[in-house]
Design a protein around this motif. Structure first.
Motif, PDB file in Angstrom:
ATOM      1  N   ALA A  41       0.822  -1.209   0.000  1.00 13.81           N
ATOM      2  CA  ALA A  41       0.000   0.000   0.000  1.00 13.81           C
ATOM      3  C   ALA A  41       0.861   1.267   0.000  1.00 13.81           C
ATOM      4  CB  ALA A  41      -0.918  -0.001   1.224  1.00 13.81           C
ATOM      5  N   ASN A  42       2.183   1.080   0.005  1.00 18.04           N
ATOM      6  CA  ASN A  42       3.158   2.167   0.097  1.00 18.04           C
ATOM      7  C   ASN A  42       2.839   3.096   1.274  1.00 18.04           C
ATOM      8  OD1 ASN A  42       5.524   3.451  -0.519  1.00 18.04           O
ATOM      9  ND2 ASN A  42       4.679   4.651  -2.209  1.00 18.04           N
ATOM     10  N   ALA A  43       2.507   2.465   2.393  1.00 16.95           N
ATOM     11  CA  ALA A  43       2.138   3.212   3.592  1.00 16.95           C
ATOM     12  C   ALA A  43       3.268   4.081   4.113  1.00 16.95           C
ATOM     13  CB  ALA A  43       1.689   2.234   4.683  1.00 16.95           C
ATOM     14  N   PHE A  44       4.507   3.731   3.804  1.00 15.56           N
ATOM     15  CA  PHE A  44       5.655   4.480   4.304  1.00 15.56           C
ATOM     16  C   PHE A  44       6.133   5.529   3.299  1.00 15.56           C
ATOM     17  CE2 PHE A  44       5.655   0.223   6.162  1.00 15.56           C
ATOM     18  CZ  PHE A  44       5.470   0.566   7.501  1.00 15.56           C
ATOM     19  N   MET A  45       5.354   5.701   2.210  1.00 14.74           N
ATOM     20  CA  MET A  45       5.630   6.716   1.193  1.00 14.74           C
ATOM     21  C   MET A  45       7.035   6.621   0.620  1.00 14.74           C
ATOM     22  SD  MET A  45       2.766   8.057   1.010  1.00 14.74           S
ATOM     23  CE  MET A  45       1.278   8.359   1.911  1.00 14.74           C
ATOM     24  N   ALA A  46       7.471   5.412   0.379  1.00 16.64           N
ATOM     25  CA  ALA A  46       8.808   5.188  -0.183  1.00 16.64           C
ATOM     26  C   ALA A  46       8.762   5.341  -1.692  1.00 16.64           C
ATOM     27  CB  ALA A  46       9.286   3.786   0.195  1.00 16.64           C
ATOM     28  N   SER A  47       9.839   5.804  -2.253  1.00 20.56           N
ATOM     29  CA  SER A  47       9.888   5.966  -3.712  1.00 20.56           C
ATOM     30  C   SER A  47      10.783   4.891  -4.312  1.00 20.56           C
ATOM     31  CB  SER A  47      10.401   7.362  -4.071  1.00 20.56           C
ATOM     32  OG  SER A  47      11.678   7.555  -3.523  1.00 20.56           O
ATOM     33  N   GLY A  48      10.699   4.774  -5.630  1.00 18.20           N
ATOM     34  CA  GLY A  48      11.544   3.815  -6.333  1.00 18.20           C
ATOM     35  C   GLY A  48      10.792   2.554  -6.715  1.00 18.20           C
ATOM     36  N   ASP A  49      11.563   1.580  -7.184  1.00 17.01           N
ATOM     37  CA  ASP A  49      10.960   0.312  -7.589  1.00 17.01           C
ATOM     38  C   ASP A  49      10.609  -0.509  -6.340  1.00 17.01           C
ATOM     39  OD1 ASP A  49      13.368  -0.710  -6.636  1.00 17.01           O
ATOM     40  OD2 ASP A  49      14.099  -1.362  -8.591  1.00 17.01           O
TER      41      ASP A  49
END
Length: 161
Positions: A41-49
């Motif tokens: 869910a990209n809860a940690f707002m990380a970018s990239g692949d």
């Protein structure tokens, strides 16, 4: 073999190995599943692949987990600290095995509500609710076990809780 005459009954002789069945089994499965659902869910707002998001998410959890350990210890609750939290700890997907020992998994299990409180809003509401209820139930099971550290089976009332 099991009878009143012999005094042998399953409830008197059967002692599940909760460390291997729960801490190294169900509790690990829950923790790794929660982590990967939050990453998906990209809860940690990380970018990239996907690989970069996995690494950044594990780093964010590490940054939250170690201060949580300190707060727990200050409150009189001491957990075995996971010596290293990294993407490899959680594996590449939710079917991976959490790379922690049983005692380390217990602390992470009790940390999971903190993750859900801070990041659960990124999950679908029903999924977040299910993960919260499951986490509370698993922590409840662990609490019952700790509260009744004795030889022999749990009292009936405690087992039914």
């Amino acid at each position: 073999m099991f009878s009143e005459e012999t005094g042998i009954a399953p409830a008197r002789v059967f002692y599940p190995d909760w460390l291997h069945d729960l801490a190294l089994g169900v509790f690990k499965f829950y923790c790794v599943t929660l982590f990967h659902r939050l990453v998906a869910a990209n809860a940690f707002m990380a970018s990239g692949d996907a690989s970069a998001r996995l690494k950044a998410s594990a780093a964010r959890i590490r940054d939250l987990l170690y201060p949580w350990y300190d707060a727990e210890q200050a409150a009189g609750r001491k957990w075995a600290r996971a010596p290293r939290i990294a993407a490899e700890t959680f594996g590449p997907d939710e079917h991976s095995t959490l790379a922690l020992y049983g005692e380390e998994t217990l602390g992470l299990l009790h940390f999971c509500p903190t993750l859900l409180d801070g990041f659960g809003a990124h999950l679908p509401a029903r999924e977040c609710d299910q993960l919260q209820r499951l986490g509370r139930s698993l922590i409840g099971i662990h609490t019952i076990i700790v509260d009744h550290k004795q030889m022999g089976p749990l009292p009936t009332q405690a087992a039914q809780e």
